[in-house]
Design a protein around this motif. Structure first.
Motif, PDB file in Angstrom:
ATOM      1  N   ASN A 121       0.797  -1.095  -0.005  1.00 50.69           N
ATOM      2  CA  ASN A 121       0.076   0.059  -0.068  1.00 50.69           C
ATOM      3  C   ASN A 121       0.887   1.244   0.108  1.00 50.69           C
ATOM      4  O   ASN A 121       0.411   2.264   0.275  1.00 50.69           O
ATOM      5  N   LEU A 122       2.118   1.340  -0.443  1.00 55.55           N
ATOM      6  CA  LEU A 122       3.155   2.215  -0.330  1.00 55.55           C
ATOM      7  C   LEU A 122       2.618   3.469  -1.051  1.00 55.55           C
ATOM      8  O   LEU A 122       2.708   4.555  -0.945  1.00 55.55           O
ATOM      9  N   ASP A 123       2.213   3.288  -2.441  1.00 58.25           N
ATOM     10  CA  ASP A 123       1.836   4.120  -3.295  1.00 58.25           C
ATOM     11  C   ASP A 123       0.665   5.184  -2.840  1.00 58.25           C
ATOM     12  O   ASP A 123       0.445   6.132  -2.646  1.00 58.25           O
ATOM     13  N   ASP A 124      -0.316   4.108  -2.337  1.00 63.21           N
ATOM     14  CA  ASP A 124      -1.451   4.825  -1.577  1.00 63.21           C
ATOM     15  C   ASP A 124      -1.343   5.881  -0.428  1.00 63.21           C
ATOM     16  O   ASP A 124      -1.814   6.823  -0.455  1.00 63.21           O
ATOM     17  N   LEU A 184      -8.132   5.493   3.926  1.00 63.27           N
ATOM     18  CA  LEU A 184      -9.134   4.281   3.459  1.00 63.27           C
ATOM     19  C   LEU A 184     -10.444   4.654   3.006  1.00 63.27           C
ATOM     20  O   LEU A 184     -11.582   4.045   3.068  1.00 63.27           O
ATOM     21  N   ALA A 185     -10.284   5.911   2.507  1.00 64.93           N
ATOM     22  CA  ALA A 185     -11.762   6.333   1.710  1.00 64.93           C
ATOM     23  C   ALA A 185     -11.875   5.366   0.512  1.00 64.93           C
ATOM     24  O   ALA A 185     -11.007   4.781  -0.151  1.00 64.93           O
ATOM     25  N   GLY A 186     -13.273   5.267   0.324  1.00 63.44           N
ATOM     26  CA  GLY A 186     -13.349   4.661  -0.973  1.00 63.44           C
ATOM     27  C   GLY A 186     -12.987   4.777  -2.439  1.00 63.44           C
ATOM     28  O   GLY A 186     -12.706   3.833  -3.234  1.00 63.44           O
ATOM     29  N   GLY A 187     -12.392   5.972  -2.534  1.00 66.84           N
ATOM     30  CA  GLY A 187     -11.782   6.435  -3.956  1.00 66.84           C
ATOM     31  C   GLY A 187     -10.986   7.497  -3.785  1.00 66.84           C
ATOM     32  O   GLY A 187     -10.939   8.252  -2.836  1.00 66.84           O
ATOM     33  N   ASP A 188     -10.093   7.914  -4.748  1.00 65.97           N
ATOM     34  CA  ASP A 188      -9.106   9.145  -4.611  1.00 65.97           C
ATOM     35  C   ASP A 188     -10.089  10.261  -4.480  1.00 65.97           C
ATOM     36  O   ASP A 188      -9.771  11.005  -3.736  1.00 65.97           O
ATOM     37  N   SER A 215     -11.164  10.553  -0.950  1.00 68.33           N
ATOM     38  CA  SER A 215     -10.005  10.670  -0.196  1.00 68.33           C
ATOM     39  C   SER A 215      -9.440  12.430  -0.298  1.00 68.33           C
ATOM     40  O   SER A 215      -9.150  12.970   0.820  1.00 68.33           O
ATOM     41  N   PHE A 216      -9.729  12.792  -1.564  1.00 71.73           N
ATOM     42  CA  PHE A 216      -9.375  14.372  -1.698  1.00 71.73           C
ATOM     43  C   PHE A 216     -10.306  15.264  -0.972  1.00 71.73           C
ATOM     44  O   PHE A 216     -10.016  16.244  -0.361  1.00 71.73           O
ATOM     45  N   GLU A 217     -11.649  14.983  -0.976  1.00 72.78           N
ATOM     46  CA  GLU A 217     -12.531  15.614  -0.366  1.00 72.78           C
ATOM     47  C   GLU A 217     -12.333  15.804   1.062  1.00 72.78           C
ATOM     48  O   GLU A 217     -12.643  16.675   1.708  1.00 72.78           O
ATOM     49  N   GLY A 246      -0.291  13.609   1.981  1.00 74.83           N
ATOM     50  CA  GLY A 246      -1.541  13.804   1.395  1.00 74.83           C
ATOM     51  C   GLY A 246      -2.296  15.125   1.560  1.00 74.83           C
ATOM     52  O   GLY A 246      -2.866  15.467   0.696  1.00 74.83           O
ATOM     53  N   VAL A 247      -1.776  15.921   2.713  1.00 76.74           N
ATOM     54  CA  VAL A 247      -2.271  17.037   2.776  1.00 76.74           C
ATOM     55  C   VAL A 247      -1.648  17.994   1.934  1.00 76.74           C
ATOM     56  O   VAL A 247      -2.189  19.081   1.318  1.00 76.74           O
ATOM     57  N   CYS A 248      -0.083  17.802   1.560  1.00 78.45           N
ATOM     58  CA  CYS A 248       0.453  18.512   0.817  1.00 78.45           C
ATOM     59  C   CYS A 248       0.043  18.548  -0.832  1.00 78.45           C
ATOM     60  O   CYS A 248      -0.250  19.410  -1.329  1.00 78.45           O
ATOM     61  N   HIS A 249      -0.603  17.230  -0.908  1.00 79.47           N
ATOM     62  CA  HIS A 249      -0.971  17.200  -2.627  1.00 79.47           C
ATOM     63  C   HIS A 249      -2.430  17.673  -2.419  1.00 79.47           C
ATOM     64  O   HIS A 249      -2.706  18.249  -3.626  1.00 79.47           O
ATOM     65  N   ALA A 250      -3.360  17.700  -1.433  1.00 79.43           N
ATOM     66  CA  ALA A 250      -4.554  18.272  -1.451  1.00 79.43           C
ATOM     67  C   ALA A 250      -4.283  19.731  -1.642  1.00 79.43           C
ATOM     68  O   ALA A 250      -4.966  20.482  -2.391  1.00 79.43           O
ATOM     69  N   LEU A 251      -3.287  20.342  -0.922  1.00 83.08           N
ATOM     70  CA  LEU A 251      -3.221  21.860  -1.138  1.00 83.08           C
ATOM     71  C   LEU A 251      -2.805  22.365  -2.500  1.00 83.08           C
ATOM     72  O   LEU A 251      -2.960  23.342  -2.918  1.00 83.08           O
ATOM     73  N   LEU A 252      -1.947  21.373  -3.359  1.00 86.00           N
ATOM     74  CA  LEU A 252      -1.614  21.659  -4.494  1.00 86.00           C
ATOM     75  C   LEU A 252      -2.686  21.320  -5.847  1.00 86.00           C
ATOM     76  O   LEU A 252      -2.337  21.336  -6.919  1.00 86.00           O
ATOM     77  N   GLY A 253      -3.746  20.766  -5.347  1.00 83.69           N
ATOM     78  CA  GLY A 253      -4.748  20.273  -6.120  1.00 83.69           C
ATOM     79  C   GLY A 253      -4.457  18.949  -6.769  1.00 83.69           C
ATOM     80  O   GLY A 253      -5.038  18.712  -7.838  1.00 83.69           O
ATOM     81  N   ILE A 254      -3.521  18.225  -6.315  1.00 85.77           N
ATOM     82  CA  ILE A 254      -3.090  17.032  -6.895  1.00 85.77           C
ATOM     83  C   ILE A 254      -4.180  15.856  -6.459  1.00 85.77           C
ATOM     84  O   ILE A 254      -4.130  15.454  -5.293  1.00 85.77           O
ATOM     85  N   GLY A 255      -4.798  15.261  -7.516  1.00 91.27           N
ATOM     86  CA  GLY A 255      -6.035  14.458  -6.989  1.00 91.27           C
ATOM     87  C   GLY A 255      -5.710  12.904  -7.314  1.00 91.27           C
ATOM     88  O   GLY A 255      -6.616  12.071  -6.855  1.00 91.27           O
ATOM     89  N   SER A 256      -4.585  12.646  -7.856  1.00 92.44           N
ATOM     90  CA  SER A 256      -4.422  11.112  -8.276  1.00 92.44           C
ATOM     91  C   SER A 256      -2.899  10.892  -8.554  1.00 92.44           C
ATOM     92  O   SER A 256      -1.879  11.869  -8.494  1.00 92.44           O
ATOM     93  N   LEU A 257      -2.493   9.660  -8.411  1.00 97.52           N
ATOM     94  CA  LEU A 257      -1.120   9.465  -8.287  1.00 97.52           C
ATOM     95  C   LEU A 257      -0.491   9.695  -9.590  1.00 97.52           C
ATOM     96  O   LEU A 257       0.677  10.131  -9.665  1.00 97.52           O
TER      97      LEU A 257
END
Length: 387
Positions: free
Chosen positions: A143-146, A158-162, A165-167, A263-274
């Motif tokens: 689960n490293l990438d997730d 553990l959210a059902g989808g990206d 999780s982003f929301e 994950g918080v870093c990616h949300a602040l930057l609007g990054i929604g997927s791997l």
């Protein structure tokens, strides 16, 4: 529910100290862990954000007397900091009766005031433990990438989808800006703090330059420094200090800053997927911060860390001092076929570390020559946990 490694640490501290303070950001899992411990021990649990639970402590001595034979868990203790003074008397009274350990477990979103007040009021009567988001030892290498993309907050990972999780992370950020931070007292415009937080995300793994950030925000350098202190205090940002043990060289002294949850870093930057992350300019800094947080989550309590960089270009991403004169030099690469730079070799000549390591995203360890070991992230984390 994912078992948390820190549970053993909390139970160990309760076995040797009258009270334990468990800190950590909101939603990291402190309450879930405390309720698990409370259930196993038959403990009393109070959430001090609930008026009904606060009312039970109107007479602290009487409440503690009724629960003298069991652990008392007090959640969100920063809500009632004045409670620590009478609890000191309770602890001292029990000590005289020969009851020396495991009386109270305090939970709180980290704040300087809480740690200072508990340290002053309960000096010699309290132990501290920090709970961090989920790490690779807890979720497994599959689960490293997730974990990297979504971060380690349980609800996000553990959210059902990206999208879900982003929301969740977007709401987490909004809650801190609009409710958590204002409740602590600082009067900071939410939009200004969001811009500052986002700038730190863009600069993940860079040295902190207060003057540049201040100009961008239209603030003073002192104010920007105060904002950074606040985010560090809330365990949302890490300042990695410069390693100062080699004073013969001219060193870069400014700390490097990392948002502690990727994950918080990616949300602040609007990054929604791997896929979006892998094509984003922050990918290298994000991976570096992610690796550092995972490594430090398993660092022995007596260890210290920093980064090493000289004006001449010698550099090590992470230096670990593990005690007994043992020092590890850790370089972090996103490439599965990593190569180290001349600056790393030069820095190792300066520091002469016990081990020279390169952490990569693959699954297998292999030698790189010149006594350098390439290790996958889970392996270095396991090695540190066994120390």
């Amino acid at each position: 529910m994912i078992p948390r490694k820190i549970k053993l640490r909390v139970e160990s501290l309760l076995a040797r100290a009258p009270s334990v303070v468990l800190t950590g950001p909101r939603q990291v899992g402190k309450t879930t862990l405390a309720l698990e411990i409370a259930s196993e021990r038959g403990a009393a649990y109070l959430d001090l954000e609930r008026p009904s639970d606060r009312a039970r402590l109107a007479d602290v001595d009487a409440y503690c007397e009724r629960n003298a034979d069991r652990l008392v868990v007090l959640d969100e203790i920063q809500r009632l900091p004045d409670l620590l003074e009478p609890l000191r008397g309770v602890i001292d009274r029990r000590r005289r009766e020969g009851l020396r350990t495991g009386h109270f477990l305090f939970l709180g979103s980290a704040s300087i005031d809480l740690l200072q007040q508990s340290g002053e009021t309960l000096a010699g009567r309290v132990a501290y433990c920090e709970m961090q988001p989920l790490n690779v030892r807890e979720v497994g290498e599959d689960n490293l990438d997730d974990l990297w993309h979504r971060g380690g907050f349980p609800e996000s990972l553990l959210a059902g989808g990206d999208e879900q999780s982003f929301e969740w992370r977007f709401d987490f950020i909004q809650t801190y800006l609009e409710r958590t931070i204002p409740a602590l007292g600082p009067r900071i415009p939410a939009e200004t703090l969001r811009r500052f937080w986002t700038m730190l995300a863009h600069n993940q793994g860079q040295t902190f330059n207060a003057a540049v950030l201040a100009r961008s925000l239209g603030l003073s350098g002192v104010t920007v420094g105060r904002y950074l202190d606040l985010m560090v205090d809330l365990l949302l940002v890490r300042c990695l200090v410069s390693w100062r043990e080699n004073m013969r060289r001219r060193l870069v002294k400014a700390p490097k800053t990392y948002l502690r949850d990727s994950g918080v870093c990616h949300a602040l930057l609007g990054i929604g997927s791997l896929d979006a992350l892998l094509g984003h300019p922050v990918v290298g800094g994000s991976w570096e911060g992610f690796v550092i947080e995972n490594i430090l989550s398993g660092l022995p309590p007596h260890a210290s860390c920093g980064y090493y960089r000289t004006a001449g270009g010698a550099e090590i991403d992470l230096v670990l001092a593990l005690g007994g004169g043992e020092t590890w030099a850790v370089e972090i690469k996103r490439n599965t076929a990593p190569k180290v730079s001349r600056g790393f070799h030069s820095a190792c000549e300066d520091l002469r570390p016990s081990r020279k390591l390169v952490v990569h995203p693959g699954r297998d360890p292999f030698p790189l020559g010149r006594d350098i070991e390439a290790l996958p992230l889970p392996q270095i984390c396991e090695e540190l946990a066994l120390r």
